[in-house]
Design an enzyme around this catalytic site. Structure first.
Site, PDB file in Angstrom:
ATOM      1  N   ASP A  92       6.557   0.586   8.337  1.00 48.45           N
ATOM      2  CA  ASP A  92       5.264   0.216   8.919  1.00 48.45           C
ATOM      3  C   ASP A  92       5.347  -1.256   9.345  1.00 48.45           C
ATOM      4  O   ASP A  92       4.394  -2.016   9.199  1.00 48.45           O
ATOM      5  CB  ASP A  92       4.175   0.433   7.842  1.00 48.45           C
ATOM      6  CG  ASP A  92       2.763   0.231   8.362  1.00 48.45           C
ATOM      7  OD1 ASP A  92       2.533   0.444   9.565  1.00 48.45           O
ATOM      8  OD2 ASP A  92       1.883  -0.141   7.553  1.00 48.45           O
ATOM      9  N   LYS A 152       4.149   1.074  17.075  1.00 51.14           N
ATOM     10  CA  LYS A 152       3.088   0.187  17.578  1.00 51.14           C
ATOM     11  C   LYS A 152       3.018   0.327  19.098  1.00 51.14           C
ATOM     12  O   LYS A 152       4.053   0.284  19.779  1.00 51.14           O
ATOM     13  CB  LYS A 152       3.376  -1.276  17.198  1.00 51.14           C
ATOM     14  CG  LYS A 152       3.763  -1.480  15.737  1.00 51.14           C
ATOM     15  CD  LYS A 152       2.620  -1.243  14.771  1.00 51.14           C
ATOM     16  CE  LYS A 152       3.125  -1.214  13.328  1.00 51.14           C
ATOM     17  NZ  LYS A 152       2.138  -0.833  12.333  1.00 51.14           N
ATOM     18  N   GLY A 189       0.829  -1.217   0.000  1.00 52.25           N
ATOM     19  CA  GLY A 189       0.000   0.000   0.000  1.00 52.25           C
ATOM     20  C   GLY A 189       0.861   1.264   0.000  1.00 52.25           C
ATOM     21  O   GLY A 189       0.670   2.157  -0.832  1.00 52.25           O
TER      22      GLY A 189
HETATM   23  C1  LIG Z   1       1.189  -3.761   8.451  1.00 54.29           C
HETATM   24  S1  LIG Z   1       2.106  -4.666   7.281  1.00 54.29           S
HETATM   25  C2  LIG Z   1       2.683  -3.351   6.271  1.00 54.29           C
HETATM   26  C3  LIG Z   1       1.655  -2.815   5.349  1.00 54.29           C
HETATM   27  C4  LIG Z   1       2.256  -1.907   4.304  1.00 54.29           C
HETATM   28  N1  LIG Z   1       2.716  -0.640   4.871  1.00 54.29           N
HETATM   29  C5  LIG Z   1       1.249  -1.599   3.227  1.00 54.29           C
HETATM   30  O1  LIG Z   1       0.929  -0.431   3.039  1.00 54.29           O
HETATM   31  O2  LIG Z   1       0.815  -2.529   2.524  1.00 54.29           O
HETATM   32  C6  LIG Z   1       3.523  -5.112   8.176  1.00 54.29           C
HETATM   33  C7  LIG Z   1       4.574  -5.830   7.375  1.00 54.29           C
HETATM   34  O3  LIG Z   1       5.774  -5.855   8.155  1.00 54.29           O
HETATM   35  C8  LIG Z   1       6.490  -6.999   7.744  1.00 54.29           C
HETATM   36  N2  LIG Z   1       7.563  -7.271   8.725  1.00 54.29           N
HETATM   37  C9  LIG Z   1       7.442  -7.639  10.008  1.00 54.29           C
HETATM   38  N3  LIG Z   1       8.657  -7.804  10.564  1.00 54.29           N
HETATM   39  C10 LIG Z   1       9.562  -7.526   9.574  1.00 54.29           C
HETATM   40  C11 LIG Z   1      10.986  -7.499   9.509  1.00 54.29           C
HETATM   41  N4  LIG Z   1      11.723  -7.819  10.573  1.00 54.29           N
HETATM   42  N5  LIG Z   1      11.577  -7.146   8.344  1.00 54.29           N
HETATM   43  C12 LIG Z   1      10.840  -6.813   7.271  1.00 54.29           C
HETATM   44  N6  LIG Z   1       9.496  -6.831   7.267  1.00 54.29           N
HETATM   45  C13 LIG Z   1       8.860  -7.167   8.405  1.00 54.29           C
HETATM   46  C14 LIG Z   1       5.422  -8.084   7.645  1.00 54.29           C
HETATM   47  O4  LIG Z   1       5.864  -9.137   6.814  1.00 54.29           O
HETATM   48  C15 LIG Z   1       4.246  -7.306   7.062  1.00 54.29           C
HETATM   49  O5  LIG Z   1       4.167  -7.484   5.673  1.00 54.29           O
END
Ligand SMILES: C[S@@+](CC[C@H](N)C(=O)[O-])C[C@H]1O[C@@H](n2cnc3c(N)ncnc32)[C@H](O)[C@@H]1O
Length: 340
Positions: free
Chosen positions: A267, A297, A214
């Site tokens: 994010d 968060k 997104g």
């Molecule tokens: C809320 S979603 C993000 C949504 C994104 N901003 C959008 O607009 O589509 C959170 C993302 O953080 C990623 N994530 C969590 N821990 C992570 C890490 N250590 N490194 C990279 N990505 C990570 C997850 O795989 C997930 O896809």
């Protein structure tokens, strides 16, 4: 002394109340819609000075406010209610002539107030027009606010900037695009407005925790080159975009040459302190003066403590410009930082 109707995200009104209590000596706060809407007074403060202070140093959780200029018992009779709304609008004579007026009508769930927002507005519009004003949805000179709680009807008229947001109750709405990849995109669009930070000013972005894309899609639409880091898949509509590079990896494991990006967005759904450590370690990849937009968060039920701790973590590498709970944030707030 002036009393305001104030609004925060659902469940966060107690924190907005606390922010005001800490800042306004002698303020009295009182709940209206539980967890979301309440009233507060300007206490010992000069109201004008207080407005300046709140605009300059905006509270994190207070999303919207408007001054109460008239207060009535709420009624369920449409004719009586319409007469009351018109009676108040008539008093705005001087303010309305030749000006654009937004009319924003909201009611608490369960209020006997007999009109939906648009109906309430339609009742007031003829009065505004007769007084020489021009009803307008956006970019108004004045906002006429109506809020119906279960017991009371509050009315006020104020400058948009004095409401902290020119949206009804601070509820920023974006057009729902059929091709929207994720609702998370709204957070970045809202941050762009809230921080007055046009994204097309930047050219090269690093998006941490980017999937499904997104935020990435917003950045691509604005013409930026994007490096998206996420072990998860990006939306198929993005994978072949010529200005996108997707690195399928944990953000803790990536490295880039210093100064590679002028914008970092993050994010990531992970422990906020781990996220702060990863983002801080990546700070050198951001050019001097580059910006970061990061969601924090709030996992620990103590938002002020969490935010303070995180601001300290980020403060080593970044200047913190603003922290705000946006309308599209849920259990989180959004922070704008600049590389030191
Ligand atoms: C809320 S979603 C993000 C949504 C994104 N901003 C959008 O607009 O589509 C959170 C993302 O953080 C990623 N994530 C969590 N821990 C992570 C890490 N250590 N490194 C990279 N990505 C990570 C997850 O795989 C997930 O896809």
């Amino acid at each position: 002394m002036i009393t305001y109707v104030a609004t925060a995200n659902p469940g966060f009104a107690p924190y907005a109340m606390e922010e005001l209590r800490r800042r306004i000596r002698g303020t009295k706060v009182s709940g209206l819609a539980p967890g979301e809407t309440f009233s507060f007074t300007t206490g010992d403060f000069d109201p004008e000075q207080l407005l300046k202070d709140l605009r300059r140093d905006e509270p994190i959780f207070l999303r919207h406010m408007f001054p109460i200029e008239a207060e009535y018992d709420v009624m369920n009779n449409p004719d009586e209610t319409a007469a009351t709304l018109r009676e108040y609008a008539e008093t705005l004579n001087d303010r309305v002539k030749g000006k654009k007026i937004a009319i924003q009508v909201r009611k608490e769930q369960g209020s006997p107030f007999p009109f939906a927002s648009a109906e309430g507005r339609d009742v007031i519009v003829p009065v505004i027009e007769r007084l020489g004003g021009e009803p307008a949805a956006r970019d108004a000179d004045w906002i006429l606010s109506v809020y119906a709680s279960k017991k009371k009807l509050y009315l006020g008229c104020s400058l948009p900037r004095d409401n902290l947001s020119d949206w009804p109750g601070g509820a920023v709405r974006f057009r729902k695009d059929e091709e929207l990849i994720s609702r998370a995109a709204f957070k970045l669009l809202e941050a762009e407005r809230a921080f007055k930070l046009p994204l097309d000013r930047f050219s090269n972005a690093l998006d941490l925790g980017a999937a499904p894309g997104g935020w990435t899609s917003v950045l691509l639409e604005r013409g930026l080159k994007v490096t998206a880091v996420d072990p998860a898949e990006m939306d198929p509509s993005l994978e072949l975009h010529p200005r996108l590079r997707h690195i399928r990896s944990n953000a803790a494991d990536v490295s880039f040459a210093p100064g590679s990006f002028d914008l970092l967005v993050c994010d990531m759904s992970w422990d906020p302190h781990h996220t702060a450590r990863i983002v801080s370690e990546l700070a050198p990849v951001l050019s001097a003066g580059g910006s970061g937009i990061i969601t924090l968060k709030l996992m620990y039920r103590k938002p002020f403590q969490s935010i303070n701790d995180l601001m300290e973590d980020y403060g080593h590498e970044f200047d913190i410009r603003k922290v705000k709970q946006l309308f599209h944030n849920r259990e989180e707030v959004t922070m704008w930082v600049k590389r030191k």
